[in-house]
Design a protein around this motif. Structure first.
Motif, short mmCIF file in Angstrom:
data_model
loop_
_atom_site.label_atom_id
_atom_site.label_comp_id
_atom_site.label_asym_id
_atom_site.label_seq_id
_atom_site.Cartn_x
_atom_site.Cartn_y
_atom_site.Cartn_z
N GLN A 13 0.77 -1.23 0.04
CA GLN A 13 -0.01 0.10 0.04
C GLN A 13 0.90 1.34 0.19
O GLN A 13 0.70 2.00 -0.68
CB GLN A 13 -1.20 0.05 1.17
N SER A 60 -2.53 -7.64 -4.77
CA SER A 60 -4.01 -7.28 -5.48
C SER A 60 -4.91 -6.59 -4.67
O SER A 60 -5.57 -5.61 -5.02
CB SER A 60 -4.61 -8.86 -5.57
N GLN A 61 -4.84 -6.63 -3.29
CA GLN A 61 -5.62 -5.91 -2.37
C GLN A 61 -5.35 -4.65 -2.24
O GLN A 61 -6.26 -3.45 -2.45
CB GLN A 61 -5.41 -6.24 -0.87
N ILE A 64 -6.60 -2.78 -5.78
CA ILE A 64 -7.97 -2.57 -5.41
C ILE A 64 -8.34 -1.46 -4.64
O ILE A 64 -9.03 -0.56 -4.80
CB ILE A 64 -8.74 -3.85 -4.92
N LYS A 65 -7.65 -1.27 -3.55
CA LYS A 65 -7.85 -0.28 -2.57
C LYS A 65 -7.35 1.01 -3.31
O LYS A 65 -8.13 2.14 -2.94
CB LYS A 65 -7.13 0.01 -1.30
N LYS A 67 -8.00 1.78 -6.48
CA LYS A 67 -9.13 2.19 -7.32
C LYS A 67 -8.52 2.38 -8.64
O LYS A 67 -9.04 3.65 -9.25
CB LYS A 67 -10.15 3.10 -6.59
N LYS A 69 -8.07 2.88 -12.38
CA LYS A 69 -8.94 2.61 -13.31
C LYS A 69 -8.55 1.84 -14.70
O LYS A 69 -9.31 1.29 -15.62
CB LYS A 69 -9.46 3.87 -13.99
N ILE A 99 -9.03 -13.49 -9.38
CA ILE A 99 -8.82 -12.41 -9.36
C ILE A 99 -9.54 -11.71 -10.84
O ILE A 99 -10.15 -10.58 -11.03
CB ILE A 99 -7.64 -11.70 -9.03
N GLU A 102 -13.20 -11.45 -10.70
CA GLU A 102 -13.84 -10.42 -9.78
C GLU A 102 -13.46 -9.23 -10.31
O GLU A 102 -14.28 -8.24 -10.20
CB GLU A 102 -13.16 -10.51 -8.67
N ASN A 103 -12.30 -8.99 -10.94
CA ASN A 103 -11.98 -7.59 -11.57
C ASN A 103 -11.23 -7.85 -12.65
O ASN A 103 -10.09 -8.24 -13.03
CB ASN A 103 -10.98 -6.84 -10.53
N PHE A 106 -7.64 -6.67 -14.10
CA PHE A 106 -6.45 -7.30 -13.94
C PHE A 106 -6.10 -8.58 -14.59
O PHE A 106 -7.08 -9.49 -14.72
CB PHE A 106 -6.46 -7.79 -12.21
#
Length: 162
Positions: A13, A60-61, A64-65, A67, A69, A99, A102-103, A106
């Motif tokens: 992060q 991955s987390q 995703i956090k 965001k 685009k 993944i 879900e997204n 990616f």
């Protein structure tokens, strides 16, 4: 190039935040792991999981956090010099497929390098080019294996029963 501790979730992060502060947004990422054989002890297994599936999960987390685009091409690359299946890395392919569902932004792929004695060693950039080229390949493959310069992917072949 950034160095992070693969077992510290906050490092992922923090890295993405620093990049964002500089106006940068990653769209291509290579996670390379220099573990060449399957774990033989519980300690080895924990280390492999930390550097494998856990690091993919943390990254991955973090993505995703953020965001993000745009589409993100992410390679998880590892060397396999023993031709055995490395189960702790095989799990990453399943994670990658999940993944992607879900997204769809990616595009995650595992890349196994067979018998790469000099892979990404000091002064050898030919295999680094291989991974950079792999980032540019647009297909739906999740698992790729290189034997030398030959790119192999899984497939299904119909057989007739006589």
């Amino acid at each position: 190039m950034y160095d992070i501790n693969p077992i510290l979730q906050d490092d992922y992060q923090n890295l993405l935040q620093k990049l964002e502060e500089q106006g940068l947004q990653p769209d291509r990422i290579i996670l390379y792991r220099d573990i060449e054989s399957s774990a033989e002890t519980n300690e080895d297994l924990n280390a492999h999981l930390e550097q494998g599936i856990y690091s993919m999960f943390y990254l991955s987390q973090a993505l995703i956090k953020q965001k993000i685009k745009t589409k993100i091409r992410l390679l998880f690359a590892f060397v396999n010099n023993k031709e055995d299946i490395i189960p702790e890395y095989s799990a990453i392919s399943g994670f990658s497929k999940t993944i992607r569902m879900e997204n769809p932004a990616f595009l995650i792929r595992t890349v196994e390098i067979q018998k790469a004695e000099r892979f990404l060693k000091e002064g050898d950039i030919s295999n680094a080019r291989l991974l950079l080229n792999e980032l540019d390949i647009v297909d739906s493959e999740v698992e790729v294996r290189y034997e030398g310069n030959i790119r192999l992917v899984k497939g299904i072949k119909e057989l007739s029963i006589l």
